[in-house]
Design a protein around this motif. Structure first.
Motif, short mmCIF file in Angstrom:
data_model
loop_
_atom_site.label_atom_id
_atom_site.label_comp_id
_atom_site.label_asym_id
_atom_site.label_seq_id
_atom_site.Cartn_x
_atom_site.Cartn_y
_atom_site.Cartn_z
N ALA A 186 -24.87 -5.77 5.85
CA ALA A 186 -23.62 -5.75 5.59
C ALA A 186 -22.83 -6.34 5.64
O ALA A 186 -21.26 -6.44 5.15
CB ALA A 186 -23.63 -4.68 6.28
N VAL A 226 -15.06 -0.31 6.84
CA VAL A 226 -14.49 -0.86 7.99
C VAL A 226 -16.24 -0.01 8.60
O VAL A 226 -16.72 -0.96 9.61
CB VAL A 226 -13.83 0.82 8.28
CG1 VAL A 226 -14.17 1.81 10.02
CG2 VAL A 226 -12.19 1.42 8.32
N ALA A 227 -16.75 0.85 7.84
CA ALA A 227 -17.91 1.10 8.32
C ALA A 227 -19.38 -0.54 7.98
O ALA A 227 -20.04 -0.43 9.19
CB ALA A 227 -19.48 1.96 7.24
N LEU A 228 -19.13 -1.22 6.74
CA LEU A 228 -19.58 -2.77 6.86
C LEU A 228 -19.70 -3.38 7.59
O LEU A 228 -20.68 -3.97 8.31
CB LEU A 228 -19.10 -2.76 5.39
CG LEU A 228 -19.91 -2.45 4.12
CD1 LEU A 228 -18.89 -3.10 2.85
CD2 LEU A 228 -21.31 -2.06 4.40
N LEU A 230 -12.55 2.90 3.70
CA LEU A 230 -13.41 3.17 4.17
C LEU A 230 -15.75 2.56 5.02
O LEU A 230 -15.92 2.27 5.79
CB LEU A 230 -14.20 4.80 5.22
CG LEU A 230 -12.52 5.96 5.30
CD1 LEU A 230 -13.06 7.45 5.26
CD2 LEU A 230 -12.11 5.26 7.11
N THR A 231 -15.19 2.29 3.59
CA THR A 231 -16.35 1.28 3.45
C THR A 231 -16.72 0.55 3.78
O THR A 231 -17.49 -0.67 4.73
CB THR A 231 -17.36 1.47 1.47
OG1 THR A 231 -17.17 3.08 1.59
CG2 THR A 231 -18.48 0.94 1.66
N LEU A 288 -18.44 -2.71 11.23
CA LEU A 288 -19.27 -1.81 11.99
C LEU A 288 -21.03 -2.51 11.95
O LEU A 288 -21.34 -3.16 12.94
CB LEU A 288 -18.74 -0.90 12.61
CG LEU A 288 -18.84 0.11 13.57
CD1 LEU A 288 -18.58 -1.05 14.64
CD2 LEU A 288 -19.04 1.46 13.66
N VAL A 289 -21.00 -1.91 11.07
CA VAL A 289 -23.02 -2.63 10.79
C VAL A 289 -22.64 -3.79 11.01
O VAL A 289 -23.82 -4.10 11.85
CB VAL A 289 -23.24 -1.56 9.38
CG1 VAL A 289 -24.54 -2.22 9.25
CG2 VAL A 289 -23.71 -0.12 9.99
N SER A 322 -11.55 -4.18 11.47
CA SER A 322 -10.65 -2.11 11.52
C SER A 322 -8.81 -1.25 12.01
O SER A 322 -8.43 -1.52 10.95
CB SER A 322 -12.37 -2.04 11.16
OG SER A 322 -13.18 -1.59 10.21
#
Length: 512
Positions: free
Chosen positions: A249, A213-215, A210-211, A217-218, A75
């Motif tokens: 994810a 990014v979150a995926l 951002l989606t 990271l998770v 990211s």
């Protein structure tokens, strides 16, 4: 399979004025990260005595930084491509220095774990930005190879400077002082970098998704957490659920990147066999080495009774070997071949780790020093050449994302190595049989055993410490053997995956 991602071929190589001065700023950022990584291992016995973490908390202190940085590197690399690599580097360096203060003054294990996690967020901005800037500053392939060699050599030098400087500080100040040495480096980096570093961005940048990014990271944190917990405590519903969530994810992340017009990471890069081979080589190399690196300082201090400064000096041969070979790795790879240099380097590390299975409480320094020297030599060859392969396999506009993949492999390998091989050490250690009256906290860590021994009578404390040290060494030698197997298997795989790879263009030769 030959890559369909062909880097643009320039008709005339551009040589940017001041590029070597700019490189001097970039290596400061590398030095910042390398010093921080090494001083933590040296300070671990003191942190253990002062904060009294459990064995699990001690592992989290050691690897939460790698967990977070691995989850955010892609990211942050993509963010640098969009907003500017120089800008991201300078902001990240400032945050890294300031959060180091929080590490220095942590008063509980929980706060220390949080501080290391926040440092991971800042650290995720540094390494991919430095490599991406090198890719965009140095257009001549041979100059770029030398620049990457200097970049890698500085990281290795930092692993030598960190323990020596950290050892001096630990002998005269409290353990938090080892984190404060980041501040002067950060100040110089930011002030000089504002003047010397050129800004670079991707000309076809899209929105930062951002989606995705979150995926990412998770996904990364979920999978690594599951592996860590399963290695330490066996399969249970919580790590299993985390692993399944992480895998889902990551699957969603890959599918999403294939549909976005401006993806966070172009997953088609992995169609290039050389790119994929270099990334996998980095991941498994660090996995095989990291358990040893994390526990070696404890062996030198808590088992062999060396002071922190002496322990730091004892680790210097690894850095010397890496610096020496990193500077010439590109030339050697051009003279022979990429796969010969990488495979040979990995095999050297594997054999050196195999030699460390002979360690005992009383092992003399010649064996240890020679093994560390060969670890450094092999790692210097391998890491420098694989970084060059990864960068030259992609257009310079994607340098941030490619650099992030390289660093993600490194950090993910470190996290998994500490989790898996570190769990071997702690698992074997926790089972030691002490004399009657051995307190439970002595089984948490070797540092905890030494602290507990202070409140016990001599007829109990000495046998307990001897049993604890012997068990710790048994775990360390078992982990070294596991690391040796991983490295030798990776060397064999690299021989096939890097067939035909060249440094001049980063493209594969046609199959012969």
């Amino acid at each position: 399979m030959t890559s369909t991602l062909q880097p643009a071929v320039a008709t005339e190589v551009e040589k940017r004025p001041g590029r070597w001065l700019a490189l001097s700023v970039l290596v400061l950022a590398v030095l910042l990260v390398a010093v921080d990584a090494t001083v933590l291992g040296l300070a671990t016995p003191y942190i253990s005595e002062d904060l009294k973490p459990s064995g699990t908390q001690l592992l989290w202190i050691g690897d939460v930084y790698s967990f977070v940085i691995a989850g955010l590197l892609v990211s942050m690399g993509s963010l640098g491509d969009r907003i500017g690599r120089k800008k991201l580097l300078l902001v990240g360096a400032t945050a890294f220095g300031l959060i180091s203060v929080l590490n220095a003054y942590a008063t509980t294990p929980e706060l220390m774990i949080l501080a290391r996690a926040l440092l991971g967020v800042a650290g995720a901005t540094l390494m991919p930005a430095t490599l991406a800037l090198i890719r965009n500053i140095f257009h001549d392939p041979r100059e770029r190879s030398l620049a990457i060699g200097i970049w890698g050599a500085t990281a290795s030098a930092g692993t030598a400077v960190g323990p020596v400087v950290g050892g001096l500080l630990l002998e005269h100040f409290w353990w938090g002082s080892v984190f404060l040495i980041n501040l002067p480096v950060m100040v110089v980096l930011v002030l000089v970098g504002i003047k010397l570093l050129p800004e670079s961005k991707s000309p076809s940048r899209g929105p930062w998704d951002l989606t995705s990014v979150a995926l990412s990271l998770v996904g990364v944190i979920g999978v690594v957490y599951a592996v860590k917990e399963a290695a330490a405590h066996g399969l249970a519903w919580e790590p299993t659920a985390a692993g399944l969530l992480g895998a889902a994810a990551l699957y969603w992340f890959v599918r999403r990147q294939l549909t976005l017009p401006a993806p966070l990471l172009d997953v088609r890069l992995f169609r290039n066999r050389g790119f994929s081979g270099a990334v996998l080589a980095d991941l498994f190399t660090v996995l095989g080495m990291s358990g040893l690196v994390f526990f070696l300082s404890q062996y030198l201090q808590l088992v062999q009774g060396r002071g922190p400064f002496e322990a730091g000096l004892a680790e210097v041969p690894a850095a010397v070997g890496a610096v020496a070979t990193g500077l010439v790795a590109g030339s050697v790879a051009r003279r022979f071949s990429v796969r010969a240099v990488v495979t040979g380097g990995l095999a050297a590390v594997g054999l050196a780790l195999g030699a460390l299975t002979l360690l005992s409480q009383s092992t003399g320094y010649p064996l240890l020093g020679a093994a560390l020297l060969f670890v450094g030599i092999g790692a210097g060859f391998s890491f420098t050449v694989t970084a060059d392969v990864i960068l030259s396999s992609v257009p310079k506009e994607q340098a941030g994302a490619a650099s992030a993949v390289s660093e993600t492999a490194y950090e993910l390998g470190a996290a998994l190595g500490i989790a898996l091989l570190g769990s071997i050490v702690t698992g074997v250690y926790a089972g030691f049989t002490g004399p009657a009256g051995t307190p439970a906290e002595a089984h948490e860590s070797l540092g905890g055993a030494r602290e507990a021994a202070k409140g016990l009578p001599a007829h109990t404390s000495e046998p307990m410490l001897n049993a604890a040290r012997e068990s710790f060494v048994d775990g360390l030698t078992l982990a070294s053997g596991g690391g040796a197997i991983v490295l030798l298997a990776t060397a064999a795989a690299a021989w096939f995956l890097l067939k035909g790879q060249r440094l001049e263009t980063g493209l594969e030769e046609a199959p012969r």
